[in-house]
Structure formats: structure tokens, C-alpha cells
Design a protein around this motif. Structure first.
Motif, short mmCIF file in Angstrom:
data_model
loop_
_atom_site.label_atom_id
_atom_site.label_comp_id
_atom_site.label_asym_id
_atom_site.label_seq_id
_atom_site.Cartn_x
_atom_site.Cartn_y
_atom_site.Cartn_z
N THR A 129 0.85 -1.19 0.00
CA THR A 129 0.00 0.00 0.00
C THR A 129 0.89 1.23 0.00
O THR A 129 1.76 1.36 0.86
N ASP A 130 0.67 2.12 -0.96
CA ASP A 130 1.42 3.39 -1.02
C ASP A 130 0.62 4.48 -0.31
O ASP A 130 -0.60 4.58 -0.49
N LEU A 131 1.32 5.28 0.47
CA LEU A 131 0.69 6.43 1.11
C LEU A 131 1.52 7.66 0.74
O LEU A 131 2.30 8.18 1.54
N PRO A 132 1.38 8.13 -0.52
CA PRO A 132 2.25 9.20 -1.02
C PRO A 132 2.10 10.52 -0.28
O PRO A 132 3.01 11.34 -0.29
N GLU A 133 0.94 10.73 0.36
CA GLU A 133 0.74 11.99 1.08
C GLU A 133 1.79 12.21 2.16
O GLU A 133 2.11 13.35 2.50
N VAL A 134 2.30 11.13 2.72
CA VAL A 134 3.34 11.25 3.75
C VAL A 134 4.61 10.53 3.33
O VAL A 134 5.53 10.35 4.14
N GLY A 135 4.67 10.09 2.06
CA GLY A 135 5.89 9.49 1.52
C GLY A 135 6.26 8.15 2.11
O GLY A 135 7.43 7.83 2.28
N LEU A 136 5.24 7.30 2.41
CA LEU A 136 5.50 6.00 3.00
C LEU A 136 4.90 4.86 2.18
O LEU A 136 3.92 5.05 1.46
N VAL A 137 5.51 3.69 2.30
CA VAL A 137 5.03 2.47 1.65
C VAL A 137 4.86 1.40 2.72
O VAL A 137 5.73 1.22 3.57
N PHE A 138 3.73 0.68 2.68
CA PHE A 138 3.43 -0.36 3.66
C PHE A 138 3.43 -1.72 2.96
O PHE A 138 2.66 -1.94 2.02
N ASP A 139 4.26 -2.64 3.43
CA ASP A 139 4.29 -4.02 2.93
C ASP A 139 3.76 -4.93 4.03
O ASP A 139 4.23 -4.87 5.18
N THR A 140 2.79 -5.77 3.69
CA THR A 140 2.20 -6.65 4.69
C THR A 140 2.34 -8.11 4.29
O THR A 140 2.37 -8.45 3.11
N GLU A 141 2.40 -8.96 5.32
CA GLU A 141 2.55 -10.40 5.11
C GLU A 141 1.83 -11.12 6.24
O GLU A 141 1.86 -10.66 7.39
N ILE A 142 1.17 -12.23 5.92
CA ILE A 142 0.53 -13.05 6.95
C ILE A 142 1.47 -14.19 7.30
O ILE A 142 1.91 -14.94 6.42
#
Length: 466
Positions: free
Chosen positions: A348-361
Motif C-alpha cells: 500500500t502506497d501512502l504518497p501523502e506522507v511518503g511511506l510504503v506499507f508491505d504486509t505479510e501473513i
């Protein structure tokens, strides 16, 4: 000791082609203790008399891997002394830096390393800083950026020379480095974190590249490396052309404000238009992190239609003003707004704050947890999906991990002395109507992993790539 002439000669050729060194320079070599930097220090020590180098080595313990890192530091110091090369040793609390600056551990480690090298360079009047990046690193970087999405800048990979920083092994593959270390009895250290396939680079190296080599092209690494070489040269040409065109279009240029003539801009080839807009953003903001393809196209649409307004990551606004496409840095009081569903599993990209979220189960309880504030483990079965990310709201409360009662988010931020203007940039992970994680700071007690946890949600946050 068997003389590995072919590798030594290739390093000579690389140094010559990219004009990395001149004679009698003062050279600092970054060494981690791994195969690449170990081979680099050994090779440059063999070339020392030929180039009349003054060599120093530098090692930074990032305080991430405990005893393993301490063992590497001791080995590195002994290795440098064996080569009769003076070494500067230091340590730095990278997890603490990551938490304070809201960075991933990898980004914080990179920042700490480069700051360390540059401090030493200033103190010792160093001319060049040699780093151990290889052709294999180059291939992994190209694939990583291709997967994440980028333009020619990203696909050009790691530059052989950037200011004082030079990379003499940039045309040497990892297998050749390991063979060199073996034949010269160097016995470098092994970094256990290189086996962590949750990290994209490791996954590319350990899974994707072997798959491509076996199923598509046995020479895939050399092919991708050559493509990177071609794209870097072409990108360099386009960069110079963009600079010329940009200067001809620029009607106004101040620290927080750039105006481009719309009529001339619209008459350019689309490829140049995109680059000119990107350059305007880079100059006014300092980087293009978090700025995506759609952002550039939206800015161009405003230019073509002569109307509209656009907000870009990093507090940049774009609009038409007096026949110009105007880029302005927003005032601090202008609000940052975002709300985004979290892909599980996925990115998930959150460009408004310049962050990227990678998730794994993960289907078993981890034996250990990362110490950095930008990696979190939550009990998936306690979370209510869909999960989403948003900024804080008035009255938000949560139960900080390790505490019994609930606390206002506002009070939590005040206690940590987080500046008011930074608070709206901190994402909150929301499970239904509950705050599960203040990203980079604290989990909610109700979503922690326990001995009864069956499924773990692992979230790793990193800065957006340019």
C-alpha cells in the motif's frame, strides 16, 4: 595465494573507464565485513602502490544485530590491521534513528552510514569514498525499482560515481567476489539478515532471480546489467536536455515557487513535458519521493486544459496562474489529508506522507521481533478487516502497549514532544473503529501477539522510492 588477475584487471578497467581515482588521492573504503567490501579493501590494497593511494577503512556497527554485529566489527578491525590499513570504527543506534525520523531500518542504516563516511571524509580530507556495490546489487536494484514502478532514473540503477562516492566493483558479480575471497583465503563474515525473504531485495535475490535464470534466461543478470548501462547513458543525455528546456520555460524561480510557461510547455514532446514537470517538483521540494506517474500526468492535464488545482506529496500545490503552470510549496497550516485501505497481504502506497506499507501473513508466532519502530507484528485474528490508514482525529484514543488504561492520541504525542506540524503526518492503522497502531511509535495493547496467536500480520514501513 592465487592471484586473481581477471578480477583485479576488471577493477582497473572500471576505475579507468569511470575516472574514479587520480594518483596520490586519499581514499576511504567502507567495509562491513561482508564479501563485497572485504574484497574491495583487499583489491584496493593491492592497487595502492600503483595509484599511490593513501588508504583508510571505515566500519559502522548499526546496533541492529547484537552480538553478530559486534563479531563483525572485531573481524573487520583485525582484517584491516592485517592489511596494514588504518581503520576508523564507530557504532550508531540505527533503530533509535529510525524511530525518531520515521524511517525504515534499511533507510536509517543507509543514512547513518553515509553520514559516518562523510564526517570521516571531512576530518581526514578524503578525496574519494569507495563502496562495495557490485553488478549483482545493480541487477537487484533495477528489478526492485521495476517492480515498484519507476522511470529511466530508477532503471539506471546505482551510479558508478556520485560526487566523492565511487564503486569499483560495479561491474563484478557476486559469484566472482565470493570466488576471489575463497582463492585469497579472506573468510569474510555472513550477515544473517540477508536471508530474510520478507525484505524485497532479499526476495529478489533468493527467489526471483534464480527463477528467471532457470526458466527464462541463464544470462538474465548480465542482460539486466547491460540494460541498466544503456539506460543510464540515455538518462544522462535526457537529463542534460531537460535542464536546457527547463531553463527556457522557467518564467519565475524562487525557493518555494516555480512558474513554467504553459504555451511552450504544451508544445513539447510528452516525454520532455513529464521530465520538466518532474524537475520543477524536484527543485522546489528537494526530491521526487512519493511522486507517481499519475501525479505528473495530472499536472500536465492542468497545463493542457488551463484550469484546475492539484496537491502533490510533500506539500506542493500545482495550478494555473497568469499563463503559467505554478508550483508552490504549501504553508505549514495547510492540512494534509489521507485515508487509504491497507492491502493484506500486499503493498500500500501512502504518497501523502511518503511511506510504503508491505504486509505479510505469518502462520506461526515469530521467535523474535524487529526492534525498529517501523515494523510491527499484530494478531491478525483480533483485527477487524478491512484495515485502513488515516491521520489522527479529534478525540482519538488507544491503549498503549504495556499499559492498562486508554490514552488520548493528542496526549501521547505531547508526551513524546512530537511537533504539532508533524502530528498529522503520522498514520494510524485502524481496525474497524479502533486504533491498532500509531505507525512508527506504539501498538495498541489489544492487538499484540501472544502465545495464543495463530496468525500474525507483519507490517513493514519504508520511505517511498523516487
Amino acid at each position: 595465494m592465487k592471484d586473481k588477475c581477471s578480477l583485479l584487471e576488471r577493477v582497473r578497467q572500471t576505475i579507468k573507464e569511470y575516472r574514479m581515482f587520480t594518483s596520490k588521492e586519499r581514499v576511504l573504503v567502507g567495509i562491513s565485513g561482508g564479501p563485497d567490501s572485504t574484497a574491495l579493501l583487499h583489491l584496493l590494497s593491492r592497487l595502492k602502490d600503483e595509484y599511490e593511494f593513501q588508504l583508510w577503512a571505515a566500519h559502522l556497527n548499526h546496533k541492529i544485530r547484537g552480538r553478530e554485529a559486534e563479531k563483525e566489527a572485531r573481524w573487520t578491525e583485525q582484517f584491516a590491521r592485517k592489511l596494514k590499513i588504518p581503520i576508523i570504527m564507530d557504532s550508531f543506534d540505527v533503530p533509535l534513528l529510525a524511530a525518531r525520523k520515521k524511517l525504515s531500518l534499511e533507510e536509517a542504516a543507509r543514512q547513518a552510514r553515509y553520514d559516518f563516511f562523510e564526517r570521516i571524509a571531512d576530518r581526514l580530507k578524503i578525496d574519494k569514498i569507495a563502496l562495495g556495490h557490485t553488478a549483482s546489487d545493480q541487477v537487484e536494484t533495477i528489478l526492485m525499482r521495476l517492480i515498484r514502478g519507476c522511470g529511466l532514473d530508477g532503471l539506471s540503477g546505482i551510479p558508478p560515481v556520485r560526487g566523492k562516492f565511487v564503486r569499483p566493483l560495479i561491474r563484478t558479480f557476486r559469484g566472482e567476489i565470493e570466488e576471489y575471497c575463497s582463492e585469497n583465503s579472506l573468510h569474510p563474515c555472513t550477515d544473517s539478515s540477508n536471508k530474510d525473504v520478507f525484505l524485497l531485495r532479499n526476495r529478489i535475490r533468493l527467489k526471483l532471480i534464480p527463477y528467471l535464470r532457470e526458466n527464462y534466461n541463464p544470462q538474465i543478470c548480465r542482460v539486466l546489467f547491460q540494460i541498466g548501462e544503456i539506460l543510464r547513458e540515455e538518462n544522462d543525455f535526457f537529463r542534460r536536455e531537460t535542464e536546457k528546456v527547463f531553463n527556457s520555460l522557467c518564467e519565475e524561480r524562487e525557493k518555494d515557487r516555480i512558474a513554467l510557461g504553459v504555451q511552450k510547455l504544451n508544445g513539447l514532446h510528452l516525454a520532455l513535458r513529464r521530465r520538466v514537470v518532474r524537475e520543477a517538483i524536484r527543485l522546489i521540494r528537494g526530491s521526487t519521493r512519493g511522486v507517481e506517474f499519475d501525479h505528473i500526468n495530472s499536472a500536465l492535464k492542468i497545463s493542457e486544459e488551463g484550469r484546475g488545482r492539484l496537491s502533490l506529496p510533500g506539500g506542493i500545490s500545482v495550478r494555473i496562474d497568469s499563463g503559467n503552470l505554478l508550483f508552490e510549496k504549501k504553508r505549514r497550516e495547510e492540512e494534509i489529508a489521507f485515508e487509504r485501505l491497507l492491502n493484506v497481504p500486499g503493498r500500500t502506497d501512502l504518497p501523502e506522507v511518503g511511506l510504503v506499507f508491505d504486509t505479510e501473513i505469518i502462520y506461526q508466532r515469530p521467535t523474535s521481533f524487529a526492534s525498529g519502530g517501523y515494523e510491527a507484528y499484530l494478531d491478525l485474528d483480533k483485527l477487524k478487516r478491512p484495515l485502513f490508514l488515516r491521520k489522527r482525529k479529534e478525540g482519538d484514543k488507544f491503549q498503549p502497549l504495556g499499559m492498562r488504561g486508554r490514552k488520548k492520541i493528542k496526549d501521547f504525542f505531547i508526551d513524546l514532544k512530537i511537533p504539532r506540524e508533524e502530528r498529522d503526518k503520522i498514520p494510524l492503522l485502524i481496525s474497524k473503529d479502533r486504533i491498532a497502531w500509531i505507525v512508527g511509535y506504539r501498538l495498541d495493547e489489544n492487538f499484540k501477539v501472544t502465545r495464543n496467536t495463530r496468525r500474525v500480520l507483519r507490517i513493514k514501513v519504508s520511505k517511498s522510492y523516487e
